[in-house]
Design a protein around this motif. Structure first.
Motif, short mmCIF file in Angstrom:
data_model
loop_
_atom_site.label_atom_id
_atom_site.label_comp_id
_atom_site.label_asym_id
_atom_site.label_seq_id
_atom_site.Cartn_x
_atom_site.Cartn_y
_atom_site.Cartn_z
N GLY A 25 -31.03 53.90 70.63
CA GLY A 25 -29.88 53.22 71.18
C GLY A 25 -28.60 53.85 70.66
O GLY A 25 -28.57 54.45 69.58
N GLY A 26 -27.51 53.70 71.43
CA GLY A 26 -26.24 54.30 71.03
C GLY A 26 -25.63 53.61 69.82
O GLY A 26 -25.84 52.41 69.59
N THR A 27 -24.85 54.35 69.05
CA THR A 27 -24.11 53.78 67.91
C THR A 27 -22.92 52.99 68.44
O THR A 27 -22.32 53.35 69.46
N GLY A 28 -22.57 51.90 67.77
CA GLY A 28 -21.41 51.11 68.19
C GLY A 28 -20.11 51.84 67.93
O GLY A 28 -20.06 52.82 67.17
N GLY A 29 -19.02 51.35 68.55
CA GLY A 29 -17.71 51.96 68.34
C GLY A 29 -17.01 51.41 67.09
O GLY A 29 -17.36 50.34 66.59
N MET A 30 -16.02 52.15 66.59
CA MET A 30 -15.27 51.73 65.41
C MET A 30 -14.39 50.53 65.73
O MET A 30 -13.82 50.43 66.82
N GLY A 31 -14.29 49.62 64.77
CA GLY A 31 -13.37 48.50 64.91
C GLY A 31 -11.95 48.91 64.56
O GLY A 31 -11.71 50.04 64.09
N TYR A 32 -10.99 48.00 64.77
CA TYR A 32 -9.57 48.27 64.46
C TYR A 32 -9.10 47.22 63.45
O TYR A 32 -8.72 46.10 63.83
N PRO A 33 -9.16 47.56 62.15
CA PRO A 33 -8.90 46.56 61.11
C PRO A 33 -7.54 45.89 61.20
O PRO A 33 -7.42 44.68 61.01
N ASN A 34 -6.50 46.66 61.52
CA ASN A 34 -5.14 46.11 61.50
C ASN A 34 -4.96 44.96 62.48
O ASN A 34 -4.24 44.00 62.20
N GLY A 36 -7.72 43.45 64.09
CA GLY A 36 -8.98 42.71 64.26
C GLY A 36 -9.75 43.12 65.50
O GLY A 36 -10.55 42.33 66.03
N GLY A 37 -9.53 44.35 65.95
CA GLY A 37 -10.21 44.84 67.16
C GLY A 37 -11.69 45.09 66.91
O GLY A 37 -12.11 45.45 65.80
N GLU A 38 -12.47 44.90 67.96
CA GLU A 38 -13.93 45.06 67.86
C GLU A 38 -14.39 46.27 68.69
O GLU A 38 -14.04 46.39 69.87
N GLY A 39 -15.14 47.15 68.06
CA GLY A 39 -15.66 48.32 68.77
C GLY A 39 -16.72 47.94 69.79
O GLY A 39 -17.36 46.89 69.68
N GLY A 40 -16.88 48.78 70.79
CA GLY A 40 -17.87 48.51 71.83
C GLY A 40 -19.30 48.67 71.32
O GLY A 40 -19.57 49.48 70.42
N SER A 126 -16.65 45.30 63.53
CA SER A 126 -15.92 44.04 63.63
C SER A 126 -15.69 43.50 62.23
O SER A 126 -16.10 44.12 61.24
N LEU A 127 -15.06 42.34 62.16
CA LEU A 127 -14.80 41.74 60.85
C LEU A 127 -16.09 41.55 60.07
O LEU A 127 -16.14 41.74 58.86
#
Length: 376
Positions: A25-34, A36-40, A126-127
């Protein structure tokens, strides 16, 4: 009777009924800490059943046999929720069992369009993961093919199964006067005037000890499992694999075939079965047939003459016994008619069982509704 030397055994190569593949399966995307963004989420790997697909075509198209889904999109200021990675869909034949590396069945695909999740994509950052992505599921799996057919032809080598298939269907398998001419399963269809079709699988000849995997017995016997009915084909003159093996009469051949099926999987001998007595054009065939019919009508009277290990626990109950000759055409039309009748009767029986089950569910549901309304 035909004697067959082991030198006639040829390589079982063109047909592939098992394939080992790697899925990830594919690796998830990076989150955005500043923010609170969630990677795909990473993409998934799916097996999808599709007609006119073979394991051989998969191996040729993907020689590395590796299937990896896409990576999830990173979270960003423009898109705080990253998009899911692209799924990877692998088209597989109908009749596939999916096994893990320990041989445990984890999935099955029998009808066109059915899907199996082979490897799940990883979660996006994600968080909960400190905004770091998770890797996708990865594993090695085995795709194991079992042919789906209405009727499976079962017999010892050189019983005339391939010749019979060519007479009753449009298939053109290789035929010859020596053992093991069928080195891979062959599928044919019987066409009727009302456009009804019955699929028939010609399976490579068994030998004594096939249940214990002699002569690649398991590779061939597993295809019998998913056929709706059995058509045993027996040479009326008997059979002898080689000068080093014992000669078997037609009656002994029937018992030995039943024994091999029973020892491999007991449920196989409960399938509806028809017996085709082949090579009725040979000298003494009529006398041999009279003797065989007497033995089949009262098998218990003759079992004491046989070795104990030859005798099956349960004998097959044949719906019909049809003498045939692929050389003269004797009995071919009668056999086709019997197969049609047997398949139709089985379908009607299954439909009746389904209707009764549906009616029982409706009655139970209605009683529950009455009970609830009574208590309320």
């Amino acid at each position: 009777m035909v004697r067959c030397g082991a030198a006639a055994l040829r390589k079982y190569s063109n047909f592939i009924d098992s394939l080992r593949v790697y899925v990830r399966g594919g690796t998830g995307g990076m989150g955005y800490p500043n923010l609170g963004g969630e990677g795909g989420r990473g993409g998934d790997v799916w097996f999808v059943a599709r007609e006119r697909t073979t394991l051989k075509s998969i191996r040729e198209k993907y020689p590395h046999k590796r299937f990896v889904a896409g990576t999830g999109a990173n979270s960003s200021v423009k898109a705080l929720k990253g998009e899911k990675g692209k799924d990877c869909e692998v088209h597989v034949p109908l009749g596939i069992s999916v096994l893990d590396d320990d041989g445990k069945q984890i999935g099955e695909l029998n009808a066109a369009g059915e899907r199996f999740l082979a490897a799940r994509g990883g979660l996006g950052g994600s968080l909960a993961t400190n905004f770091l992505p998770c890797k996708g599921q990865r594993r090695t799996v085995h795709l194991d093919l079992k042919l789906l057919a209405d009727v499976g032809l079962v017999g010892f080598p050189n019983a005339g199964k391939s010749s019979l298939l060519s007479k009753i269907s449009h298939a053109k398998p290789e035929t010859a006067n020596y053992a093991f001419t069928t080195i891979q399963p062959e599928l044919g269809k019987i066409m009727y005037t009302d456009y009804k079709q019955i699929s028939v699988a010609d399976l490579p000849g068994l030998i004594e000890g096939a249940h214990a995997n002699r002569g690649m017995g398991h590779k061939f016997l597993k295809h019998v499992e998913r056929t709706k009915q059995l058509l045993l084909v027996v040479d009326i003159s008997g059979f002898q694999l080689s000068v080093k093996t014992q000669f078997r009469t037609a009656f002994e051949t029937v018992l030995l075939l039943t024994k091999e099926l029973e020892l491999y999987k007991e449920e196989l001998v409960t399938k509806p079965a028809i017996l085709a007595i082949n090579k009725m054009d040979l000298p003494c065939a009529k006398n041999n047939l009279d003797q065989l019919m007497t033995q089949l009508e009262n098998p218990q009277d003759f079992l004491h003459l046989l070795e104990e290990e030859m005798i099956p626990t349960n004998t097959l109950e044949f719906r019909e016994v049809i003498p045939v000759s692929t050389y003269t055409g004797e009995g071919i039309e009668e056999l086709k008619t019997c197969l049609r009748k047997s398949i139709d009767e089985q379908a009607e029986q299954l439909n009746e069982e389904y209707r009764k089950k549906k009616l029982l569910l409706l009655q139970t549901s209605r009683e529950e509704q009455i009970s609830r309304s009574w208590h309320s």
